[in-house]
Design a protein around this motif. Structure first.
Motif, PDB file in Angstrom:
ATOM      1  N   PRO A   1       0.810  -1.221   0.000  1.00  0.00           N
ATOM      2  CA  PRO A   1       0.000   0.000   0.000  1.00  0.00           C
ATOM      3  C   PRO A   1       0.849   1.279   0.000  1.00  0.00           C
ATOM      4  O   PRO A   1       0.498   2.261  -0.664  1.00  0.00           O
ATOM      5  N   ALA A   2       1.972   1.293   0.711  1.00  0.00           N
ATOM      6  CA  ALA A   2       2.853   2.478   0.706  1.00  0.00           C
ATOM      7  C   ALA A   2       3.460   2.680  -0.676  1.00  0.00           C
ATOM      8  O   ALA A   2       3.607   3.816  -1.150  1.00  0.00           O
ATOM      9  N   LEU A   3       3.808   1.573  -1.348  1.00  0.00           N
ATOM     10  CA  LEU A   3       4.351   1.682  -2.700  1.00  0.00           C
ATOM     11  C   LEU A   3       3.294   2.211  -3.668  1.00  0.00           C
ATOM     12  O   LEU A   3       3.582   3.078  -4.501  1.00  0.00           O
TER      13      LEU A   3
ATOM     14  N   LEU B   1       1.994  -5.042  -8.962  1.00  0.00           N
ATOM     15  CA  LEU B   1       0.872  -4.330  -8.345  1.00  0.00           C
ATOM     16  C   LEU B   1      -0.386  -4.426  -9.201  1.00  0.00           C
ATOM     17  O   LEU B   1      -1.493  -4.576  -8.675  1.00  0.00           O
ATOM     18  N   GLU B   2      -0.217  -4.378 -10.522  1.00  0.00           N
ATOM     19  CA  GLU B   2      -1.368  -4.507 -11.415  1.00  0.00           C
ATOM     20  C   GLU B   2      -2.004  -5.887 -11.276  1.00  0.00           C
ATOM     21  O   GLU B   2      -3.219  -6.037 -11.208  1.00  0.00           O
ATOM     22  N   ARG B   3      -1.171  -6.920 -11.218  1.00  0.00           N
ATOM     23  CA  ARG B   3      -1.680  -8.292 -11.111  1.00  0.00           C
ATOM     24  C   ARG B   3      -2.374  -8.532  -9.763  1.00  0.00           C
ATOM     25  O   ARG B   3      -3.348  -9.257  -9.675  1.00  0.00           O
ATOM     26  N   LEU B   4      -1.811  -7.949  -8.716  1.00  0.00           N
ATOM     27  CA  LEU B   4      -2.365  -8.194  -7.385  1.00  0.00           C
ATOM     28  C   LEU B   4      -3.614  -7.387  -7.108  1.00  0.00           C
ATOM     29  O   LEU B   4      -4.416  -7.757  -6.250  1.00  0.00           O
ATOM     30  N   GLY B   5      -3.799  -6.277  -7.814  1.00  0.00           N
ATOM     31  CA  GLY B   5      -5.009  -5.476  -7.659  1.00  0.00           C
ATOM     32  C   GLY B   5      -5.319  -5.173  -6.204  1.00  0.00           C
ATOM     33  O   GLY B   5      -4.492  -4.589  -5.497  1.00  0.00           O
ATOM     34  N   PRO B   6      -6.499  -5.607  -5.721  1.00  0.00           N
ATOM     35  CA  PRO B   6      -6.901  -5.272  -4.358  1.00  0.00           C
ATOM     36  C   PRO B   6      -5.992  -5.861  -3.272  1.00  0.00           C
ATOM     37  O   PRO B   6      -5.961  -5.368  -2.156  1.00  0.00           O
ATOM     38  N   LEU B   7      -5.232  -6.902  -3.602  1.00  0.00           N
ATOM     39  CA  LEU B   7      -4.318  -7.458  -2.595  1.00  0.00           C
ATOM     40  C   LEU B   7      -3.204  -6.479  -2.227  1.00  0.00           C
ATOM     41  O   LEU B   7      -2.592  -6.600  -1.170  1.00  0.00           O
ATOM     42  N   ALA B   8      -2.931  -5.532  -3.124  1.00  0.00           N
ATOM     43  CA  ALA B   8      -1.865  -4.555  -2.888  1.00  0.00           C
ATOM     44  C   ALA B   8      -2.374  -3.313  -2.159  1.00  0.00           C
ATOM     45  O   ALA B   8      -1.586  -2.432  -1.825  1.00  0.00           O
ATOM     46  N   GLN B   9      -3.666  -3.251  -1.900  1.00  0.00           N
ATOM     47  CA  GLN B   9      -4.257  -2.084  -1.248  1.00  0.00           C
ATOM     48  C   GLN B   9      -4.272  -2.233   0.267  1.00  0.00           C
ATOM     49  O   GLN B   9      -4.196  -3.345   0.784  1.00  0.00           O
ATOM     50  N   ALA B  10      -4.398  -1.110   0.942  1.00  0.00           N
ATOM     51  CA  ALA B  10      -4.517  -1.126   2.406  1.00  0.00           C
ATOM     52  C   ALA B  10      -5.850  -1.784   2.768  1.00  0.00           C
ATOM     53  O   ALA B  10      -6.847  -1.639   2.082  1.00  0.00           O
ATOM     54  N   ARG B  11      -5.829  -2.516   3.869  1.00  0.00           N
ATOM     55  CA  ARG B  11      -7.053  -3.228   4.289  1.00  0.00           C
ATOM     56  C   ARG B  11      -7.709  -2.520   5.440  1.00  0.00           C
ATOM     57  O   ARG B  11      -7.166  -1.867   6.197  1.00  0.00           O
TER      58      ARG B  11
END
Length: 192
Positions: free
Chosen positions: A140-142, A182-192
């Motif tokens: 998320p910071a990235l 980050l594109e492939r991970l989509g929501p997995l790369a976002q803050a929860r």
């Protein structure tokens, strides 16, 4: 309920089905490991900051990796070997989940094959010959630190993808690998 490991594997599997890029004549094959781990419900990636006195890519932030030692070495073996040499991450402590699209370094003539692995964070042992610092940055910071920025290298100014977290600037091939991840991970790369 799907585990993070299963979801990562599923999202990374799409890369294996995409056509490989055309190789430029004379490119040297190399591989990197993109180590990921979960802390506080967020994915983190592990990077190295190269020593400032190195001849190639001094002071740059990259994933652990390097060129293939011999033509018969599998590229995932290269990535795992280099991660062990550079940051002390044992090959047995990496669960390889998939690959990303190969990335060219253009100027230095490498074609880099990224291999993504899930790990548990350890007490890093940076190679004193290559690594100044091991960085653990949350995805998320990235994502929040992304911007196209002007860069000047070797007398040329160009606009490129960059990621900034604190004082740490990621650009070039590492930024392109990170963008694919980050594109492939989509929501997995976002803050929860």
């Amino acid at each position: 309920m799907t585990t993070i490991r299963e979801e990562l594997r599923e999202r990374l599997a799409a890369a294996a089905r995409e056509p490989s890029p055309t190789r430029l004549r004379g490119e040297t094959e190399a591989a990197v490991l993109v180590p990921l781990y979960v802390r506080d419900d967020e994915l983190h990636a592990v990077f190295t900051k190269r020593r400032e006195d190195l001849r190639r890519h001094p002071g740059e932030i990259s994933f652990p990796g390097g060129r293939r030692d011999h033509p018969d070495e599998e590229l995932q073996t290269t990535a795992l070997r280099e991660a062990e040499e550079e940051i002390g991450l044992a090959t047995t402590d990496v669960d390889l989940l998939g690959t990303l699209q190969p990335v060219s370094t253009f100027v230095t003539g490498y074609l880099i094959y990224p291999h993504v692995g899930l790990i548990e964070p350890i007490a890093w042992k940076p190679s004193p010959n290559e690594v100044e610092l091991v960085l653990e940055l949350s995805l998320p910071a990235l994502v929040a630190g992304y911007a196209k920025r002007p860069m000047t290298r070797r007398g040329f100014t160009f606009e490129t993808d960059t990621y900034v977290v604190g004082d740490h600037l990621i650009w070039g091939a590492t930024a392109r690998i990170l963008g694919d991840l980050l594109e492939r991970l989509g929501p997995l790369a976002q803050a929860r």
